[in-house]
Structure formats: structure tokens, C-alpha cells
Scaffold this motif. Structure first.
Motif, PDB file in Angstrom:
ATOM      1  N   LYS A   1       0.826  -1.269  -0.145  1.00  0.00           N
ATOM      2  CA  LYS A   1       0.017  -0.071   0.137  1.00  0.00           C
ATOM      3  C   LYS A   1       0.982   1.361   0.092  1.00  0.00           C
ATOM      4  O   LYS A   1       0.151   2.443   0.137  1.00  0.00           O
ATOM      5  N   PHE A   2       2.241   0.977  -0.151  1.00  0.00           N
ATOM      6  CA  PHE A   2       2.874   2.474   0.194  1.00  0.00           C
ATOM      7  C   PHE A   2       4.202   2.173  -0.624  1.00  0.00           C
ATOM      8  O   PHE A   2       4.910   1.511  -0.683  1.00  0.00           O
ATOM      9  N   ARG A   3       4.559   3.305  -1.563  1.00  0.00           N
ATOM     10  CA  ARG A   3       5.765   3.557  -2.295  1.00  0.00           C
ATOM     11  C   ARG A   3       6.159   4.950  -2.200  1.00  0.00           C
ATOM     12  O   ARG A   3       5.484   5.642  -2.090  1.00  0.00           O
ATOM     13  N   LYS A   4       7.541   4.847  -2.261  1.00  0.00           N
ATOM     14  CA  LYS A   4       8.125   6.386  -2.341  1.00  0.00           C
ATOM     15  C   LYS A   4       9.198   6.454  -3.319  1.00  0.00           C
ATOM     16  O   LYS A   4       9.793   5.541  -3.610  1.00  0.00           O
ATOM     17  N   ARG A   5       9.620   7.789  -3.631  1.00  0.00           N
ATOM     18  CA  ARG A   5      10.623   8.043  -4.493  1.00  0.00           C
ATOM     19  C   ARG A   5      11.445   9.291  -3.845  1.00  0.00           C
ATOM     20  O   ARG A   5      10.669  10.283  -3.703  1.00  0.00           O
ATOM     21  N   GLU A   6      12.534   9.174  -3.469  1.00  0.00           N
ATOM     22  CA  GLU A   6      13.191  10.231  -3.226  1.00  0.00           C
ATOM     23  C   GLU A   6      14.393  11.107  -4.019  1.00  0.00           C
ATOM     24  O   GLU A   6      14.709  10.434  -5.008  1.00  0.00           O
ATOM     25  N   PHE A   7      14.430  12.476  -4.045  1.00  0.00           N
ATOM     26  CA  PHE A   7      15.419  13.167  -4.777  1.00  0.00           C
ATOM     27  C   PHE A   7      15.940  14.391  -4.102  1.00  0.00           C
ATOM     28  O   PHE A   7      15.282  14.710  -3.074  1.00  0.00           O
ATOM     29  N   VAL A   8      16.954  14.804  -4.646  1.00  0.00           N
ATOM     30  CA  VAL A   8      17.667  15.906  -3.800  1.00  0.00           C
ATOM     31  C   VAL A   8      17.759  17.029  -5.092  1.00  0.00           C
ATOM     32  O   VAL A   8      18.133  17.048  -6.171  1.00  0.00           O
ATOM     33  N   VAL A   9      17.398  18.266  -4.401  1.00  0.00           N
ATOM     34  CA  VAL A   9      17.636  19.510  -5.159  1.00  0.00           C
ATOM     35  C   VAL A   9      18.480  20.494  -4.546  1.00  0.00           C
ATOM     36  O   VAL A   9      18.573  20.485  -3.313  1.00  0.00           O
TER      37      VAL A   9
END
Length: 123
Positions: A20-28
Motif C-alpha cells: 500500500k505504500f511506495r516512495k521516491r526520493e530526490f535531492v534539489v
């Protein structure tokens, strides 16, 4: 809701945490101040696809909510976590961000963010 303008430094793959949960991280990287700041953002659920057309070093405007939560470990230790949950990301056409690019958005333009489900994950 807040907005930050900067260049994409890191784009991570989508992580499937549970069914039920997915995530994606990124850096700015925010270069608007005296010292560059690398800021970690996260996209969740269907929003993880917002990065599919983005590339490293591309200038973007990121609209996000600051989220915080308390989590108690199995041993009873209480910890607090913060996350910057992205609502929208848009490509920008060059130029350095100005201080107004990082100011909080007016409250009448912010949408209400409703979290689906309440699990014991620390993020």
C-alpha cells in the motif's frame, strides 16, 4: 505549502515499502543563499511518476508540504521524523531563484493533504 527552486542533484529509484505504500526520493540544490543547500524531498504513491521526465541538473520548482510525525520504537524510544512531501514539480527555464521563490505560499492556495492509512512506518 512551500516552494523551492533549484537544480536536481540526485534522483533515486522508487522504493516499494509495502503493498500500500511506495516512495521516491530526490535531492534539489538550492543556490539562492550564501551557501548551497542540498534538500531531500520525497514523492509518494502515484506522485512517484512525476520524476520520470526529469533529468539531473535540470532547474525545477518544487511545491511541497512539511510533514512531521512521532514514532515509538518497539523498545519504547520516542523519535520524531520530518519529511518534505512533494505535491508538484515543474521544470523551470533558467535563471537564479529569488528569495520569494522560497517563501511559504499563501494559505488560500494550499490544498489540504490527507494521508491514506496510518501505519507505524517512521516516515
Amino acid at each position: 505549502m512551500y516552494t523551492l527552486v533549484g537544480n536536481i542533484k540526485v534522483i533515486n529509484d522508487t522504493q516499494v515499502i509495502s503493498e500500500k505504500f511506495r516512495k521516491r526520493e530526490f535531492v534539489v540544490t538550492d543556490n539562492s543563499g550564501q551557501y548551497p543547500q542540498d534538500v531531500l524531498f520525497q514523492l509518494t504513491q502515484d506522485k512517484t511518476d512525476l520524476l520520470n521526465d526529469m533529468q539531473l541538473n535540470e532547474m525545477v520548482s518544487v511545491s511541497f508540504f512539511i510533514r512531521g510525525r512521532e514514532w515509538t520504537s518497539p523498545s519504547g524510544e520516542v523519535r520524531y521524523f520530518n519529511s518534505l512531501d512533494v505535491w508538484k514539480i515543474e521544470k523551470q527555464s533558467g535563471g537564479m531563484p529569488t528569495p520569494q521563490d522560497m517563501s511559504p505560499a499563501s494559505s488560500d492556495s494550499a490544498e489540504t493533504f490527507v494521508e491514506e492509512g496510518d501505519d507505524d512506518l517512521p516516515f
